[in-house]
Structures are given as structure tokens and as C-alpha cells.
Design an enzyme around this catalytic site. Structure first.
Site, PDB file in Angstrom:
ATOM      1  N   ARG A 101       9.926   0.821   9.978  1.00 21.35           N
ATOM      2  CA  ARG A 101       9.840  -0.541   9.454  1.00 21.35           C
ATOM      3  C   ARG A 101      10.769  -1.478  10.214  1.00 21.35           C
ATOM      4  O   ARG A 101      10.424  -2.641  10.458  1.00 21.35           O
ATOM      5  CB  ARG A 101      10.158  -0.563   7.957  1.00 21.35           C
ATOM      6  CG  ARG A 101       9.758  -1.880   7.301  1.00 21.35           C
ATOM      7  CD  ARG A 101      10.065  -1.916   5.817  1.00 21.35           C
ATOM      8  NE  ARG A 101      11.493  -2.067   5.569  1.00 21.35           N
ATOM      9  CZ  ARG A 101      12.005  -2.538   4.424  1.00 21.35           C
ATOM     10  NH1 ARG A 101      11.205  -2.870   3.434  1.00 21.35           N
ATOM     11  NH2 ARG A 101      13.301  -2.637   4.260  1.00 21.35           N
ATOM     12  N   HIS A 225       2.442  -7.950  -2.328  1.00 18.25           N
ATOM     13  CA  HIS A 225       2.746  -6.935  -1.314  1.00 18.25           C
ATOM     14  C   HIS A 225       2.970  -5.558  -1.921  1.00 18.25           C
ATOM     15  O   HIS A 225       2.391  -4.557  -1.484  1.00 18.25           O
ATOM     16  CB  HIS A 225       3.983  -7.354  -0.508  1.00 18.25           C
ATOM     17  CG  HIS A 225       4.370  -6.377   0.551  1.00 18.25           C
ATOM     18  ND1 HIS A 225       5.129  -5.254   0.285  1.00 18.25           N
ATOM     19  CD2 HIS A 225       4.094  -6.335   1.876  1.00 18.25           C
ATOM     20  CE1 HIS A 225       5.298  -4.567   1.413  1.00 18.25           C
ATOM     21  NE2 HIS A 225       4.672  -5.207   2.383  1.00 18.25           N
ATOM     22  N   ARG A 228       8.029  -3.655  -4.965  1.00 16.37           N
ATOM     23  CA  ARG A 228       9.343  -3.911  -4.352  1.00 16.37           C
ATOM     24  C   ARG A 228       9.489  -5.394  -4.010  1.00 16.37           C
ATOM     25  O   ARG A 228      10.528  -5.990  -4.216  1.00 16.37           O
ATOM     26  CB  ARG A 228       9.467  -3.139  -3.027  1.00 16.37           C
ATOM     27  CG  ARG A 228       9.832  -1.686  -3.130  1.00 16.37           C
ATOM     28  CD  ARG A 228      10.054  -1.086  -1.735  1.00 16.37           C
ATOM     29  NE  ARG A 228       8.820  -0.873  -0.984  1.00 16.37           N
ATOM     30  CZ  ARG A 228       8.531  -1.445   0.166  1.00 16.37           C
ATOM     31  NH1 ARG A 228       9.361  -2.288   0.731  1.00 16.37           N
ATOM     32  NH2 ARG A 228       7.376  -1.186   0.773  1.00 16.37           N
ATOM     33  N   HIS A 289      -2.671   3.258  -0.479  1.00 16.91           N
ATOM     34  CA  HIS A 289      -1.929   4.514  -0.280  1.00 16.91           C
ATOM     35  C   HIS A 289      -2.013   5.421  -1.514  1.00 16.91           C
ATOM     36  O   HIS A 289      -2.720   6.409  -1.481  1.00 16.91           O
ATOM     37  CB  HIS A 289      -0.461   4.293   0.124  1.00 16.91           C
ATOM     38  CG  HIS A 289      -0.299   3.535   1.391  1.00 16.91           C
ATOM     39  ND1 HIS A 289      -0.820   3.980   2.589  1.00 16.91           N
ATOM     40  CD2 HIS A 289       0.299   2.337   1.666  1.00 16.91           C
ATOM     41  CE1 HIS A 289      -0.540   3.096   3.535  1.00 16.91           C
ATOM     42  NE2 HIS A 289       0.131   2.093   3.001  1.00 16.91           N
ATOM     43  N   ASP A 340      -4.641   0.366   8.808  1.00 17.79           N
ATOM     44  CA  ASP A 340      -3.263   0.048   8.451  1.00 17.79           C
ATOM     45  C   ASP A 340      -2.389  -0.293   9.676  1.00 17.79           C
ATOM     46  O   ASP A 340      -2.492  -1.391  10.209  1.00 17.79           O
ATOM     47  CB  ASP A 340      -2.697   1.216   7.628  1.00 17.79           C
ATOM     48  CG  ASP A 340      -1.397   0.872   6.914  1.00 17.79           C
ATOM     49  OD1 ASP A 340      -0.941  -0.276   6.991  1.00 17.79           O
ATOM     50  OD2 ASP A 340      -0.831   1.763   6.251  1.00 17.79           O
TER      51      ASP A 340
HETATM   52 ZN   LIG Z   1      -0.089  -1.673   4.594  1.00 19.99          ZN
END
Ligand SMILES: [Zn+2]
Length: 458
Positions: A101, A225, A228, A289, A340
Site C-alpha cells: 500500500r 471505500h 476503515r 474480497h 483489482d
Molecule cells: Zn480494491
């Protein structure tokens, strides 16, 4: 005259492949409006007296739907495999999702509308060439690098729309809501480009994106999103906005074990449990996911009629884990796929790795086959479930009339080469599974969206 414009015609391949069967000598009827008019035997089709497009040594399939894409991440391909451990791991010395990330954030920081446009144009062309006729773009880099909106706040969204229009791929733009760096954490510098100050600002932004996309002939959904990045009190107004307007709602959930642990600590429930509590789960919801979904989560998703979009090549690349596929099947959850992070863009491989990773997790075969695990007669191969997930499943996830060859469905089609070494000599009855388990995007020769050819021989 647009030489590629759809006219009422017959597409005449050697055979037509659907999730349930391969029909030798059948043809697809396409209308001048860009929609399918069904599939019929060749002799019957020829009696219509329409223009015939012969597709010798080809099989026709419904186009694949890529339900989850972050297009700019295509720029990271091949560049995140050196194990730069410790960069983003929060004290974890290993190379994980969190170190990846940090590299992704660096790439996001370098984007501007022009670079996003050229990246998206090339990446969408790669998707189209691989057999994806639709992309659901989960788009979160909205602002200028300092976190303020561009003079044209839609500049980045426009870049994506322009790239999709140029390529001809069908686009569902999913503008992402983002406002914090974690449950009790403000925005990191890199995250300021993603963020909105309050949920009303986000929903006004979606209004503007819808007006812009409608004019360009593309579709829009909403996308908090993750639990989180948005607080609980954002989820309900976003879900209500989607429900009243009939829009798809996509949200990342249960991708990371840390995310599940932190949500349990903070909210006393799992991420999927929190989505349910906030009214964000329904038949238009897709959880992306679900890698660490519990049995209870699967029950909740099934009760809501929500779908799960798995991204096995990305989940493999990032070391996320293997989704509980057997539970997904047991609860009858609708699956879709997404490329993705763009490490690999190949619907055949994406689908294959859902089943292959499931086989490794459970140490048995045919995990995704209809009726698997029940001890009853085997009704189908996993190829049926997989091909349906890659086509009609993605269509349902994004709320589109695509993904089948039925009357009225958009003529989004893919032709594959029956002479390709990976499938040559395959008996028709085995063709679907040969494609899913033994072939790759290299078999794709021609691609149509709404009856208009966007890839292949002109
Ligand atoms: Zn994604």
C-alpha cells in the site's frame, strides 16, 4: 457512416458457449439497437435474411465483466515484488498488503488527469483485448496532490470516462467515499487526494459525476471505500442515496485480518456485520474480497441478497488470504470477479484462481461446482459457476443488462480462437472447462460492446 456501428445481423461462429452448455452450429442474433435478440440454430438464423458475419473456427461467449478495478495501479505492475519490508507495516517487518500500500500511495501521488487518462486508455485496451467488455472502476484519486479539489473537481473522473469512451469498454464509475486514515486516525498526506470532508460533499460529488457520465453514456454507482476509511454514520446516507436511485453500492470488506480484528475491537462486530448494521447491505450491494468473512458474515450477506466480488490474482499477489469459497457456495452467494490491482488482466486466469486457491484451501476439487460438498450427484463442473460469475455475476453486481446472450441483453460479446494451441481439438462438451482451466486471454480474437466491435479484425 460508422463502419463499426451495429446493424441487425447474425454472428455465425462454430459454437456458442454459455455457462450451462456449448451449442454447436448456433448463432447470435444482434439487433441494430446493439442488443442481443437471442441465440438460434444456424439454419433458422439464415432464414431471417439478415447480414451474416461469419466467424469460422471461433466460439462466441458473453463478454466478461471486470467488477472491481483500480486502473492507475496498472502502473505498479512488476514494481512491487522486491519486499521493501517495514515501509508500511506498522512495526511488522514482513512484506505485506501494508508495504504494498505504501508503494501504491507513492504511485497515486504522482497522478494527474493527463497521466490517469493515458494509463486508463492503455489499461482499458488491455482489458478489452483480454475479453472484459465492462469495467467497474473503483475510483478514489479525486483531488489535487495537496488535497484540495482541482479547479474542475471532476477532472480525474473525466479522465477515466474519456479513456473508457476512447476504448469502447462499458464503464461503471464508482466514485469512492473516503475521509480518514483508519478508525481513530486522521488522513496521511497521501490520502488527502482521496478524501471528502463530509458525506454531503461526497453525495453532491456523486450527483455531478452522474450528470457527467450520463451525458457520455456510462453508468455510476457509489462506493464507501471500507469501514476503515469512512465512519459508521456515513454508511447509511450513502446506502439510502443508492437505494432511492437504484445504484450499485460497492465496498471493500474483510480483505485483511487486521481490518477484521480492529473492527471487532472498535465496533464489536465484523466489517460485514457493521455494513449490515448501517443498512448498507442489500441486493445492489457488492462486498469486494470477503477474504476473511465468517460463517455468520456469509449468512448475513445471503439474507441481504448481496454479492461478493473476489479478486484472486490480486489477493494472491498481496498475500491477503484465500476466501471461504465453500461457505460462499453453501450460502448461495452470487460471485463476481475483478482485476483489482492489475497485476494480471485475464478473466480466464482470474476465474481459474478462484477455484484453484479454493482447492488448495480445502484440499479437494470442484469446490465451486453447483451441489459441491452435499454428497449428492455432481450436477455441474466448477466451470459453470465460474463462467457465470465472470459474466452474469458481474452484470448483477454492477446492475447492468449484460453478461448473457438472452433477448434484450446488450450484445457485449467475446470470440475465442478454436485453433489456439491451448484449446485446439477440444470436444465441444469440454470447451467451457478447457477455456476456464486451460486457456488464457490469448485465445480472445474479437470483442464487441453493444454490437460494436472494439477489438479484433475490422
Ligand atoms: Zn480494491
Amino acid at each position: 457512416v460508422d463502419g463499426n456501428a451495429p446493424v441487425a445481423r447474425i454472428l455465425a461462429p462454430d459454437c456458442v458457449v454459455t455457462p450451462a452448455q456449448t451449442l454447436v452450429g448456433w448463432c447470435v442474433l444482434a439487433g441494430a439497437d446493439g442488443r442481443c435478440r437471442g441465440i438460434v440454430p444456424r439454419a433458422e438464423a439464415m432464414a431471417y435474411g439478415l447480414e451474416v458475419e461469419e466467424l469460422p473456427r471461433r466460439a462466441l461467449l458473453p463478454g466478461f465483466v471486470n467488477a472491481h478495478s483500480h486502473v492507475f495501479q496498472r502502473r505498479l505492475r512488476g514494481r512491487t515484488h522486491h519486499g521493501d519490508a517495514g515501509v508500511g507495516g506498522g512495526g511488522d517487518p514482513r512484506d505485506t498488503f501494508w508495504t504494498w500500500r505504501a508503494q501504491m500511495y507513492a504511485e497515486a501521488a504522482a497522478l494527474d488527469p493527463e497521466l490517469l487518462y493515458t494509463t486508463a486508455r492503455e489499461c482499458y485496451a488491455e482489458m478489452a483485448g483480454a475479453g472484459y467488455t465492462t469495467v467497474g472502476e473503483f475510483h478514489y484519486v479525486h483531488n489535487a496532490p495537496d488535497g484540495t479539489p482541482y479547479d474542475d473537481p471532476l477532472a480525474m473522473s473525466r479522465a477515466i470516462v474519456a479513456a473508457a469512451s476512447e476504448t469502447g469498454i462499458r464503464l461503471v464509475l464508482l466514485p469512492v467515499a473516503y475521509t480518514r486514515g483508519g478508525f481513530d486516525r486522521g488522513l496521511r498526506t497521501a490520502q488527502r487526494r482521496f478524501a471528502f470532508g463530509h458525506v454531503e460533499a461526497y453525495l453532491r460529488f456523486v450527483d455531478d459525476v452522474r450528470a457527467m457520465c450520463g451525458a457520455a453514456g456510462h453508468h455510476v454507482g457509489v462506493a464507501p471505500h471500507s469501514v476503515r476509511a469512512v465512519p459508521e454514520d456515513w454508511l447509511r446516507p450513502i446506502a439510502e442515496y443508492a437505494t432511492t436511485r437504484g445504484l450499485a453500492l460497492h465496498v471493500h470488506a474483510s480483505e485483511q485480518a487486521v481490518e477484521v480484528r480492529d473492527t471487532l475491537e472498535r465496533y464489536g462486530c465484523t466489517p460485514i456485520g457493521l455494513l449490515a448494521r448501517a443498512g448498507a447491505l442489500g441486493p445492489r450491494t457488492t462486498v469486494v474480497h470477503g477474504t476473511h468473512a465468517t460463517e455468520g458474515d456469509c449468512r448475513v450477506l445471503a439474507a441481504a441478497g448481496a454479492a461478493v466480488c473476489v479478486c484472486p490474482t490480486t489477493e494472491g499477489d498481496l498475500g491477503d488470504g484465500i476466501a471461504p469459497y465453500a461457505s460462499f457456495v453453501a450460502h448461495g452467494l452470487q460471485l463476481a470477479i475483478g482485476s483489482d490491482g492489475q497485476t494480471r488482466i485475464d478473466p480466464f486466469e482470474e476465474l481459474r484462481w478462484a477455484e484453484f486457491s479454493a482447492r488448495m484451501r480445502y484440499q479437494r476439487r470442484s469446490v465451486l461446482a453447483r451441489g459441491a460438498g452435499t454428497g449428492g450427484a455432481r450436477l455441474a463442473s466448477a466451470g459453470e459457476t465460474l463462467l457465470a460469475a465472470g459474466t452474469a455475476g458481474g452484470a448483477r453486481s454492477l446492475g447492468l443488462e449484460v453478461g448473457t446472450l438472452g433477448d434484450g441483453c446488450w450484445a457485449d460479446l467475446v470470440a475465442v480462437d478454436l485453433e489456439h494451441p491451448s484449446v485446439k481439438g477440444t470436444p465441444p462438451a469440454a470447451l467451457r472447462d478447457a477455456l476456464i482451466f486451460g486457456a488464457g486471454a490469448g485465445v480472445v480474437t474479437d470483442v464487441w460492446v453493444a454490437g460494436r466491435r472494439i477489438h479484433g479484425r475490422w
